[in-house]
Write a protein that holds these residues in place. Structure first.
Motif, PDB file in Angstrom:
ATOM      1  N   ALA A   1       0.825  -1.207   0.000  1.00  0.00           N
ATOM      2  CA  ALA A   1       0.000   0.000   0.000  1.00  0.00           C
ATOM      3  C   ALA A   1       0.862   1.261   0.000  1.00  0.00           C
ATOM      4  CB  ALA A   1      -0.934  -0.003   1.210  1.00  0.00           C
ATOM      5  N   ALA A   2       1.991   1.211   0.663  1.00  0.00           N
ATOM      6  CA  ALA A   2       2.879   2.377   0.752  1.00  0.00           C
ATOM      7  C   ALA A   2       3.514   2.732  -0.595  1.00  0.00           C
ATOM      8  CB  ALA A   2       3.961   2.136   1.797  1.00  0.00           C
ATOM      9  N   GLN A   3       3.557   1.787  -1.517  1.00  0.00           N
ATOM     10  CA  GLN A   3       4.124   2.053  -2.845  1.00  0.00           C
ATOM     11  C   GLN A   3       3.411   3.191  -3.564  1.00  0.00           C
ATOM     12  OE1 GLN A   3       4.278  -2.069  -4.544  1.00  0.00           O
ATOM     13  NE2 GLN A   3       6.129  -1.221  -5.468  1.00  0.00           N
ATOM     14  N   SER A   4       2.112   3.330  -3.362  1.00  0.00           N
ATOM     15  CA  SER A   4       1.386   4.405  -4.040  1.00  0.00           C
ATOM     16  C   SER A   4       1.782   5.772  -3.490  1.00  0.00           C
ATOM     17  CB  SER A   4      -0.130   4.205  -3.933  1.00  0.00           C
ATOM     18  OG  SER A   4      -0.531   4.244  -2.575  1.00  0.00           O
ATOM     19  N   LYS A   5       2.154   5.831  -2.241  1.00  0.00           N
ATOM     20  CA  LYS A   5       2.574   7.089  -1.616  1.00  0.00           C
ATOM     21  C   LYS A   5       4.051   7.376  -1.866  1.00  0.00           C
ATOM     22  CE  LYS A   5       2.276   9.561   2.766  1.00  0.00           C
ATOM     23  NZ  LYS A   5       1.874   9.489   4.169  1.00  0.00           N
ATOM     24  N   TYR A   6       4.854   6.327  -1.912  1.00  0.00           N
ATOM     25  CA  TYR A   6       6.307   6.457  -2.083  1.00  0.00           C
ATOM     26  C   TYR A   6       6.744   5.641  -3.296  1.00  0.00           C
ATOM     27  CZ  TYR A   6       5.767   7.994   2.742  1.00  0.00           C
ATOM     28  OH  TYR A   6       5.355   8.645   3.881  1.00  0.00           O
ATOM     29  N   PRO A   7       6.779   6.252  -4.473  1.00  0.00           N
ATOM     30  CA  PRO A   7       7.109   5.509  -5.695  1.00  0.00           C
ATOM     31  C   PRO A   7       8.524   4.937  -5.721  1.00  0.00           C
ATOM     32  CG  PRO A   7       6.687   7.839  -6.184  1.00  0.00           C
ATOM     33  CD  PRO A   7       6.422   7.635  -4.731  1.00  0.00           C
ATOM     34  N   ASN A   8       9.411   5.434  -4.861  1.00  0.00           N
ATOM     35  CA  ASN A   8      10.771   4.888  -4.823  1.00  0.00           C
ATOM     36  C   ASN A   8      10.884   3.692  -3.882  1.00  0.00           C
ATOM     37  OD1 ASN A   8      10.465   6.545  -2.540  1.00  0.00           O
ATOM     38  ND2 ASN A   8      12.606   7.187  -2.534  1.00  0.00           N
ATOM     39  N   LEU A   9       9.769   3.268  -3.305  1.00  0.00           N
ATOM     40  CA  LEU A   9       9.742   2.080  -2.443  1.00  0.00           C
ATOM     41  C   LEU A   9       9.683   0.823  -3.300  1.00  0.00           C
ATOM     42  CD1 LEU A   9       9.511   0.725   0.357  1.00  0.00           C
ATOM     43  CD2 LEU A   9       7.027   1.064   0.190  1.00  0.00           C
ATOM     44  N   VAL A  10      10.599  -0.111  -3.025  1.00  0.00           N
ATOM     45  CA  VAL A  10      10.662  -1.376  -3.751  1.00  0.00           C
ATOM     46  C   VAL A  10      10.509  -2.507  -2.739  1.00  0.00           C
ATOM     47  CG1 VAL A  10      12.063  -2.836  -5.264  1.00  0.00           C
ATOM     48  CG2 VAL A  10      12.262  -0.340  -5.420  1.00  0.00           C
ATOM     49  N   PRO A  11       9.276  -2.955  -2.501  1.00  0.00           N
ATOM     50  CA  PRO A  11       9.097  -4.079  -1.576  1.00  0.00           C
ATOM     51  C   PRO A  11       9.351  -5.407  -2.285  1.00  0.00           C
ATOM     52  CG  PRO A  11       6.958  -3.207  -2.200  1.00  0.00           C
ATOM     53  CD  PRO A  11       8.001  -2.390  -2.918  1.00  0.00           C
ATOM     54  N   ILE A  12      10.042  -6.288  -1.592  1.00  0.00           N
ATOM     55  CA  ILE A  12      10.335  -7.624  -2.122  1.00  0.00           C
ATOM     56  C   ILE A  12       9.910  -8.628  -1.071  1.00  0.00           C
ATOM     57  CG2 ILE A  12      12.156  -9.235  -2.815  1.00  0.00           C
ATOM     58  CD1 ILE A  12      13.806  -6.744  -3.670  1.00  0.00           C
ATOM     59  N   ARG A  13       9.133  -9.595  -1.474  1.00  0.00           N
ATOM     60  CA  ARG A  13       8.747 -10.667  -0.537  1.00  0.00           C
ATOM     61  C   ARG A  13       9.605 -11.889  -0.860  1.00  0.00           C
ATOM     62  NH1 ARG A  13       4.417 -11.495   3.089  1.00  0.00           N
ATOM     63  NH2 ARG A  13       3.950 -13.684   3.441  1.00  0.00           N
ATOM     64  N   ASP A  14      10.367 -12.334   0.124  1.00  0.00           N
ATOM     65  CA  ASP A  14      11.245 -13.487  -0.058  1.00  0.00           C
ATOM     66  C   ASP A  14      11.197 -14.309   1.222  1.00  0.00           C
ATOM     67  OD1 ASP A  14      13.338 -15.327  -0.270  1.00  0.00           O
ATOM     68  OD2 ASP A  14      14.603 -13.935  -1.393  1.00  0.00           O
ATOM     69  N   GLU A  15      10.379 -15.347   1.191  1.00  0.00           N
ATOM     70  CA  GLU A  15      10.163 -16.148   2.399  1.00  0.00           C
ATOM     71  C   GLU A  15      11.367 -16.992   2.778  1.00  0.00           C
ATOM     72  OE1 GLU A  15       6.339 -18.058   2.489  1.00  0.00           O
ATOM     73  OE2 GLU A  15       5.344 -16.218   1.820  1.00  0.00           O
ATOM     74  N   SER A  16      12.399 -17.020   1.939  1.00  0.00           N
ATOM     75  CA  SER A  16      13.627 -17.714   2.338  1.00  0.00           C
ATOM     76  C   SER A  16      14.394 -16.887   3.378  1.00  0.00           C
ATOM     77  CB  SER A  16      14.510 -17.999   1.122  1.00  0.00           C
ATOM     78  OG  SER A  16      15.086 -16.816   0.623  1.00  0.00           O
ATOM     79  N   CYS A  17      13.956 -15.662   3.591  1.00  0.00           N
ATOM     80  CA  CYS A  17      14.585 -14.776   4.587  1.00  0.00           C
ATOM     81  C   CYS A  17      13.823 -14.853   5.904  1.00  0.00           C
ATOM     82  CB  CYS A  17      14.611 -13.344   4.067  1.00  0.00           C
ATOM     83  SG  CYS A  17      15.467 -13.157   2.503  1.00  0.00           S
ATOM     84  N   SER A  18      13.584 -16.069   6.370  1.00  0.00           N
ATOM     85  CA  SER A  18      12.908 -16.281   7.656  1.00  0.00           C
ATOM     86  C   SER A  18      13.645 -17.368   8.413  1.00  0.00           C
ATOM     87  CB  SER A  18      11.447 -16.698   7.431  1.00  0.00           C
ATOM     88  OG  SER A  18      11.397 -17.982   6.844  1.00  0.00           O
ATOM     89  N   LEU A  19      13.435 -17.426   9.707  1.00  0.00           N
ATOM     90  CA  LEU A  19      14.120 -18.423  10.542  1.00  0.00           C
ATOM     91  C   LEU A  19      13.795 -19.852  10.131  1.00  0.00           C
ATOM     92  CD1 LEU A  19      13.942 -16.841  14.089  1.00  0.00           C
ATOM     93  CD2 LEU A  19      15.990 -17.396  12.797  1.00  0.00           C
TER      94      LEU A  19
END
Length: 147
Positions: free
Chosen positions: A51-69
């Motif tokens: 949701a924050a991407q619409s407010k901050y166009p320079n935000l690059v969210p990446i979902r990577d579930e390999s980055c969990s315990l």
């Protein structure tokens, strides 16, 4: 001054993610991009990042579930590596979840000096209330030397 990418890793930071993103997006030295790797949050953090991407166009969210315990013995380090690999700037600043940053934090890292002499710099962090860090504590470079 060189373009700077800011990176962070998060996991279940629903209560703090908006403050983190806002503090990074509102830096006096505007980051070229803010790359945030979510390690598989289940509390709504990922949805807030999207949701924050619409407010901050320079935000690059990446979902990577390999980055969990559950999937990695070092999830924060893995998340940082994923974020740094995705960054497009020559200079990368790493931020931490659960913190918000002084508006001058990125500018005070002095990227011109960073490019010439230092490999790693750190600056002022404003922790969440009740956090273990002292507000106003200024850190020195943890490693410096010629590149």
């Amino acid at each position: 001054m060189a373009a700077v990418s800011v990176t962070a890793t998060v996991l279940n930071e629903f209560e703090d993610i908006d403050r983190l993103v806002t503090s990074l997006a509102q830096q006096t030295l505007v980051p070229a991009e803010i790359v945030i790797v979510d390690g598989g949050s289940t509390d709504g953090t990922w949805e807030r990042l999207q949701a924050a991407q619409s407010k901050y166009p320079n935000l690059v969210p990446i979902r990577d579930e390999s980055c969990s315990l559950q999937r990695s013995p070092g999830p924060i380090a893995r998340g940082r590596n994923v974020a740094i690999s995705a960054a497009t700037s020559d200079v990368v600043a790493c931020a931490d979840a659960g913190c918000s940053y002084d508006p001058n934090w990125l500018e005070r890292l002095d990227c011109a000096d960073f490019e010439r002499r230092s490999r790693v710099r750190s600056g002022r962090v404003l922790p969440r209330s009740g956090g273990p860090h002292a507000v106003g504590h200024r850190l020195r470079p943890v490693f410096s030397g010629s590149s």
